[in-house]
Design a protein around this motif. Structure first.
Motif, PDB file in Angstrom:
ATOM      1  N   GLU A  45       0.827  -1.208   0.000  1.00 48.75           N
ATOM      2  CA  GLU A  45       0.000   0.000   0.000  1.00 48.75           C
ATOM      3  C   GLU A  45       0.859   1.254   0.000  1.00 48.75           C
ATOM      4  O   GLU A  45       0.441   2.317  -0.456  1.00 48.75           O
ATOM      5  N   PRO A  55       1.666  -3.267   8.518  1.00 47.52           N
ATOM      6  CA  PRO A  55       0.721  -2.198   8.170  1.00 47.52           C
ATOM      7  C   PRO A  55       1.417  -0.841   8.102  1.00 47.52           C
ATOM      8  O   PRO A  55       2.345  -0.556   8.861  1.00 47.52           O
ATOM      9  N   CYS A  56       0.938  -0.010   7.194  1.00 47.09           N
ATOM     10  CA  CYS A  56       1.499   1.335   7.057  1.00 47.09           C
ATOM     11  C   CYS A  56       1.124   2.168   8.283  1.00 47.09           C
ATOM     12  O   CYS A  56       0.059   1.992   8.882  1.00 47.09           O
ATOM     13  N   LYS A  57       2.013   3.045   8.677  1.00 50.54           N
ATOM     14  CA  LYS A  57       1.751   3.941   9.801  1.00 50.54           C
ATOM     15  C   LYS A  57       0.666   4.929   9.407  1.00 50.54           C
ATOM     16  O   LYS A  57       0.772   5.618   8.395  1.00 50.54           O
ATOM     17  N   LYS A  58      -0.371   4.972  10.236  1.00 51.92           N
ATOM     18  CA  LYS A  58      -1.516   5.818   9.908  1.00 51.92           C
ATOM     19  C   LYS A  58      -1.207   7.277  10.196  1.00 51.92           C
ATOM     20  O   LYS A  58      -0.578   7.606  11.211  1.00 51.92           O
ATOM     21  N   PHE A  60      -2.581  10.678  11.311  1.00 53.75           N
ATOM     22  CA  PHE A  60      -3.732  11.206  12.028  1.00 53.75           C
ATOM     23  C   PHE A  60      -3.839  12.713  11.800  1.00 53.75           C
ATOM     24  O   PHE A  60      -2.848  13.427  11.911  1.00 53.75           O
ATOM     25  N   TYR A  93      -9.263  10.810  18.963  1.00 52.35           N
ATOM     26  CA  TYR A  93      -7.848  10.438  19.084  1.00 52.35           C
ATOM     27  C   TYR A  93      -7.354  10.666  20.508  1.00 52.35           C
ATOM     28  O   TYR A  93      -7.611  11.709  21.110  1.00 52.35           O
ATOM     29  N   GLU A 153      -6.205   6.030  17.429  1.00 52.97           N
ATOM     30  CA  GLU A 153      -7.622   6.268  17.157  1.00 52.97           C
ATOM     31  C   GLU A 153      -8.476   5.364  18.041  1.00 52.97           C
ATOM     32  O   GLU A 153      -8.189   4.164  18.164  1.00 52.97           O
TER      33      GLU A 153
END
Length: 270
Positions: A45, A55-58, A60, A93, A153
């Motif tokens: 992704e 997983p990619c770092k989200k 925020f 958050y 989150e």
């Protein structure tokens, strides 16, 4: 067909053959894609994240934590206590980890002493941070820096109910110490906690902080209530009119839960 034209066709055929052979060799010898090759490949992704990788770092879109109040207060000979009230303007958050720094300064703005630490905060929460016994003579101001905020989150979470009753403050007429504050902590959450921190802020009639203190309580079970007492060994200027007390438990730290009642052993999803 001229002789030169035939030569051009033969050269072109050889070039195509060389290209195909080279491409075949490259395909046979090129390194396999990995999650550390610095390329977005193998259905990732992002670069080296998502898909078969971690997983990619989200990212925020969170607003920064705000400093709503700050103060430094006499804490005994050559020592001062500092406090700040911070608020999280984000309703979805929270932060499991952020850094803070208190910097005491003199009248020229020169640093006298500083204290740093780590904190946490839930969504839409306002809370106190207290640090004691900074060494200083005649500080004139305190600077508070909030940095390195890590966000998480939240969804379907419930803030643990840690209520304090029977708050009272009085001077000590006989015995050791200048004054003392009492309270009754009740853990109205369904969780047993290893560690609960209690912060106490004493204010005068103008709501100005005049004294600070904090204490820790260990192993507080669900529905349990327990008395606590905090002592001020030295006198301090100001008349106490308002007693503020708040309790907090670090719900981000799974080690802080003695028992975990929710499926999967998680306090909340975030």
């Amino acid at each position: 067909m001229t002789r030169n034209y035939k030569r051009l066709i033969i050269i072109a055929v050889y070039l195509v053959i060389f290209f195909l052979v080279g491409l075949l060799i490259y395909q046979m010898t090129k390194p396999a894609p990995t999650c550390f090759d610095g390329k977005k490949n193998q259905r990732e992704e992002g670069t080296d994240c998502g898909g078969p990788c971690a997983p990619c770092k989200k990212v925020f879109m969170a607003q920064p934590l705000a400093v709503a109040e700050k103060a430094f207060i006499y804490g005994g000979p050559g020592r001062y206590d500092v406090m700040t009230k911070i608020s999280n303007p984000n309703s979805e958050y929270g932060s499991p980890d952020f850094s803070y720094e208190f910097i005491l300064k003199d009248s020229s703005g020169k640093e006298i002493d500083r204290r740093s630490g780590k904190g946490f905060i839930l969504p839409a929460e306002t809370k106190y941070i207290i640090e004691s016994n900074l060494e200083a003579v005649g500080p004139q101001e305190v600077e508070v820096i909030i940095a390195s905020t890590e966000w998480a989150e939240f969804s379907n979470y419930e803030k643990p109910r840690l209520d304090i009753y029977n708050k009272r403050y009085n001077l000590i007429s006989g015995g050791v110490g200048y004054s003392e504050a009492y309270g009754l902590l009740r853990n109205d959450s369904p969780f047993d906690f290893n560690f609960i921190k209690i912060n106490v802020i004493l204010r005068d009639s103008g709501k100005k902080p005049v004294a600070l203190n904090s204490t820790d309580m260990r192993t507080v079970n669900s529905r349990e209530q327990r008395d606590f007492r905090l002592l001020w060994p030295f006198s301090f200027p100001g008349e106490v009119e308002i007693v503020e007390m708040e309790a907090e438990a670090d719900v981000y730290n799974s080690q802080n839960f003695i028992k975990q009642y929710l499926p999967g052993g998680k306090f909340q999803e975030y």
